[in-house]
Design a protein around this motif. Structure first.
Motif, mmCIF file in Angstrom:
data_model
loop_
_atom_site.group_PDB
_atom_site.id
_atom_site.type_symbol
_atom_site.label_atom_id
_atom_site.label_comp_id
_atom_site.label_asym_id
_atom_site.label_seq_id
_atom_site.Cartn_x
_atom_site.Cartn_y
_atom_site.Cartn_z
ATOM 1 N N GLY A 79 0.845 -1.186 0.000
ATOM 2 C CA GLY A 79 0.000 0.000 0.000
ATOM 3 C C GLY A 79 0.879 1.233 0.000
ATOM 4 O O GLY A 79 1.083 1.881 -1.021
ATOM 5 N N CYS A 80 1.428 1.540 1.144
ATOM 6 C CA CYS A 80 2.173 2.783 1.308
ATOM 7 C C CYS A 80 3.679 2.619 1.126
ATOM 8 O O CYS A 80 4.379 3.575 0.827
ATOM 9 C CB CYS A 80 1.907 3.341 2.700
ATOM 10 N N CYS A 97 0.373 1.504 6.529
ATOM 11 C CA CYS A 97 -0.979 1.004 6.235
ATOM 12 C C CYS A 97 -1.216 -0.438 6.664
ATOM 13 O O CYS A 97 -2.356 -0.852 6.829
ATOM 14 C CB CYS A 97 -1.278 1.147 4.743
ATOM 15 N N GLY A 98 -0.173 -1.233 6.786
ATOM 16 C CA GLY A 98 -0.316 -2.623 7.228
ATOM 17 C C GLY A 98 -0.713 -3.605 6.142
ATOM 18 O O GLY A 98 -0.859 -4.800 6.418
ATOM 19 N N CYS A 101 1.008 -4.879 3.976
ATOM 20 C CA CYS A 101 2.138 -5.793 3.727
ATOM 21 C C CYS A 101 2.453 -6.679 4.929
ATOM 22 O O CYS A 101 3.500 -7.318 4.957
ATOM 23 C CB CYS A 101 3.365 -4.966 3.393
ATOM 24 N N CYS A 119 7.229 -4.314 4.079
ATOM 25 C CA CYS A 119 7.677 -3.308 3.108
ATOM 26 C C CYS A 119 8.930 -2.568 3.564
ATOM 27 O O CYS A 119 9.612 -1.956 2.743
ATOM 28 C CB CYS A 119 6.570 -2.309 2.806
HETATM 29 FE FE1 FES Z 1 1.909 0.004 3.963
HETATM 30 FE FE2 FES Z 1 3.829 -1.779 4.287
HETATM 31 S S1 FES Z 1 2.791 -1.286 2.463
HETATM 32 S S2 FES Z 1 2.820 -0.660 5.810
#
Ligand code: FES
Ligand code: FES
Length: 248
Positions: free
Chosen positions: A49-50, A55-56, A58, A78
């Motif tokens: 996501g981020c 964002c969690g 991953c 990530c």
């Molecule tokens: Fe968002 Fe890892 S992609 S916390």
């Protein structure tokens, strides 16, 4: 899995994934676990996501042998560099479903609580709840909220996901990935077998095993970065695209 014959094992991080040893020969000092899962290992269940630990999406679970047992924690793949997983166990969302297709109680609870819409965040929520499942016999609401504090969902809303966390213990224990299975001597022994006696030396990364080794390495290259959780240093790579000095 990398099935090429062993070469210089000091140069390749190795970790357990679904009971197999992965020797990460294609990983550099700063290859993230997310990149490695989705690239060489073809495990695309874990989402990006981020790419900055917010964002969690991953989230995976990492296990290590500790205090005579196993300790499992949810981590953001990530911003976690692959060499830091040397000697550890990695559990991804693909690991949870039984070979006959039966969902893990965490997954079943998510389904029955209607806790997913677009699904992009779902693997991350499942893995955060899975870490809690292994950790707490009967998680209370506060524990569920705590476990989900690092996960964002933009479409389902959190109430059904919290419900899933509260009801996941209401299903029969699975054969694989019950709390007892996670703490079994077999799992711990498999992990102990890949602990190394020598220092891991990936190009640009070394994992000193003692304080003296760390002091020597730092004295030899004072420009080195000392890495702990990588919550800052990971972003220097994923967001600022910086070339890093040697990492210790
Ligand atoms: Fe968002 Fe890892 S992609 S916390
Ligand atoms: Fe769509 Fe969570 S289900 S972002």
């Amino acid at each position: 899995m990398d099935t090429r014959p062993p070469q210089d094992s000091k140069r390749f991080p190795r970790f357990l994934l679904d009971g197999e040893v992965v020797e990460a020969r294609d990983a550099t000092a700063t290859t993230t676990l997310l990149q490695y899962l989705r690239g060489p290992l073809g495990r695309c269940g874990t989402k990006e996501g981020c790419a900055e630990g917010d964002c969690g999406a991953c989230t995976v679970v990492v296990g290590e042998a500790r205090d005579g047992g196993m300790r499992y924690r949810a981590v953001n793949s990530c911003i976690r560099f692959v060499p830091t997983l040397d000697g550890k166990e990695v559990v991804t969302v693909e690991s949870l479903r039984a070979p006959d297709g039966t969902l893990h109680p965490v997954q079943q609870a998510m389904v029955e609580a209607h806790a997913s819409q677009c699904g992009f965040c779902t693997p991350g929520f499942v893995m955060s709840l899975f870490a809690l499942y292994l950790d707490a016999a009967e998680p209370a609401r506060a524990g569920v909220l705590d476990a989900l504090a690092g996960n964002l969902c933009r479409c389902t809303g959190y109430r059904p996901i919290i419900d899933a966390g509260l009801r996941m213990r209401g299903y029969p224990e699975p054969d694989r990935w019950s709390r007892a299975d996670a703490q079994s001597p077999a799992r711990r022994n498999a992990l102990l077998e890949i602990q190394r006696k020598e220092t891991l030396q990936v190009k640009g990364f070394a994992a000193p095993r003692t304080l003296n080794e760390l002091a020597d390495a730092y004295a030899a290259q004072p420009e080195s970065l000392i890495l702990a959780g990588a919550t800052d240093i990971g972003l220097w790579v994923t967001k600022q695209l910086r070339e890093l000095p040697p990492i210790r």
